[in-house]
Design a protein around this motif. Structure first.
Motif, short mmCIF file in Angstrom:
data_model
loop_
_atom_site.label_atom_id
_atom_site.label_comp_id
_atom_site.label_asym_id
_atom_site.label_seq_id
_atom_site.Cartn_x
_atom_site.Cartn_y
_atom_site.Cartn_z
N ARG A 24 -42.34 -37.77 5.12
CA ARG A 24 -42.94 -36.61 5.46
C ARG A 24 -43.79 -36.97 6.47
O ARG A 24 -44.08 -37.55 7.24
CB ARG A 24 -44.45 -36.43 4.17
N ALA A 68 -41.83 -29.03 4.02
CA ALA A 68 -41.91 -29.94 2.80
C ALA A 68 -41.85 -29.10 1.39
O ALA A 68 -42.58 -28.09 1.68
CB ALA A 68 -43.51 -31.03 3.55
N ASP A 72 -42.14 -32.91 -3.79
CA ASP A 72 -41.87 -34.14 -3.09
C ASP A 72 -42.43 -35.97 -3.17
O ASP A 72 -43.10 -35.68 -3.66
CB ASP A 72 -42.36 -33.79 -1.25
#
Length: 376
Positions: A24, A68, A72
């Motif tokens: 991320r 995103a 996630d």
């Protein structure tokens, strides 16, 4: 296929990424998007987030990763936001993703660390880091997958940093082609003040003298002044934050530099006074000694000699020059190009190992190239 062919194929295969799972990245500007491009090229799933929807969509459109999603489950979080919000975003990511390693790539390390400690945040899984890489222009549109290749990547650990967490952040640097180095936050901030932050101010101050300069004077500008002021094109908004966050180490270097400038100015006000010429010569010589200490290609403290070739301003000439140097068995270590004002040619300064200067210049001359000068 023979065994030797199989062995060659295996040797040529790229190493598997050290980073696994989803990475991320919070902040889709130059550094965040460049990290995204490099990881995506290695087959890593990259989830991008940014406070600016437009910047985020641009980074996704350019292929730095995907948007995103709430579900996630990242294995690593990289915070790549401006210095004035770095601590806030780190705190938010640590809270939202318990147990996940969080690193940031801000150019100042001590201030966000102090802010986070003052808030009483558990920093067990936070590791500050900083890739010494960048460009004069920012944003996702300027991002490059090769931005970090061969560049130092400082990793700031402490005695409580879990070994697996440290390995993950250092693995990220290695996967991007960078060279991980361990430093304390204090050592990092003092170091970047000297080699990054003050040079930015020096370049900006010098370039600022050009604003009111006569056009005739600027018409004489050559490659030297362009090299010296190249980074003056950087974004003021970002540098106000960087310099403010690392103010004291920067001031320490500026004070020492101001003293040096005052000493040189005093010597030049009375150039015939006893010791004046020596003071100027010592200043130049000390600069020579300092440049010698700067790491060169592949981080080596190795100096190269150079020669200048005149190149016609027509398509394909630079490619032909490189091709003929290759035919001569000469490896180019560095290259600088300068256009000659008002003339239909340019000057290519080629840096090579000292032993290659003579065969290169003699070989190129025999092939019709014009050698303008050498410094061997």
């Amino acid at each position: 296929m023979s065994d030797s062919t199989n062995s060659s194929a295996r040797a040529a295969a790229p190493l598997a990424p050290r980073v696994r799972g989803t990475v991320r990245i919070v902040g889709a500007g130059l550094l965040g998007s460049s990290i995204g491009h490099a990881l995506t090229a290695r087959g890593i799933d990259v989830a991008l987030d940014d406070a600016s929807p437009a910047q985020l969509r641009l980074a996704v459109d350019y292929g730095a990763g995907r948007m995103a999603q709430p579900d996630d489950a990242p294995s690593l979080i990289v915070v790549a936001v401006p210095p004035d919000v770095t601590a806030d975003v780190i705190a938010r990511e640590l809270s939202a993703h318990p147990g996940v390693v969080v690193t940031d790539v801000a150019s100042v390390k001590l201030q966000p660390l102090h802010e986070l400690r003052a808030r009483g945040i558990d920093l067990t899984h936070y590791i500050g880091s900083h890739p010494l890489a960048g460009r004069e222009r920012g944003g996702a549109i300027s991002a490059r997958a090769d931005l970090f290749i061969g560049r130092p990547w400082v990793v700031c650990r402490d005695g409580e940093t879990p070994a697996d967490d440290l390995a993950l952040v250092e693995g990220l640097a290695l996967d991007l082609g960078a060279v991980p180095l361990e430093m304390s936050p204090e050592e990092h901030d003092r170091s970047v003040a000297l080699v990054s932050h003050v040079p930015q101010l020096v370049a900006s101050l010098l370039a600022g003298r050009f604003v009111d300069a006569p056009d005739g004077a600027l018409g004489l500008a050559g490659q030297g002044v362009r090299d010296t002021t190249r980074i003056a094109a950087s974004a003021p908004e970002l540098w106000v934050q960087i310099l403010g966050a690392n103010a004291q180490p920067v001031v320490d270097v500026l004070d020492a530099l101001a003293a040096d400038l005052s000493a040189v100015a005093a010597a030049l006000r009375a150039p015939d006074a006893p010791g004046a010429r020596r003071a100027v010569a010592d200043t130049i010589r000390r600069g020579n000694d300092g440049v010698e200490r700067l790491p060169g290609k592949h981080g080596q403290n190795r100096r190269f000699d150079s020669f200048v070739v005149m190149i016609d301003d027509t398509p394909g000439q630079l490619g032909r020059l490189f091709g003929e140097l290759g035919d001569l068995g000469v490896n180019v270590e560095d290259l600088r190009l300068e256009h000659s004002p008002g003339a239909q040619f340019g000057l290519a300064e080629i840096s090579v190992v000292p032993d290659a200067v003579r065969p290169a210049t003699e070989g190129l001359t025999a092939r019709g190239w014009r050698i303008a000068s050498t410094n061997d």
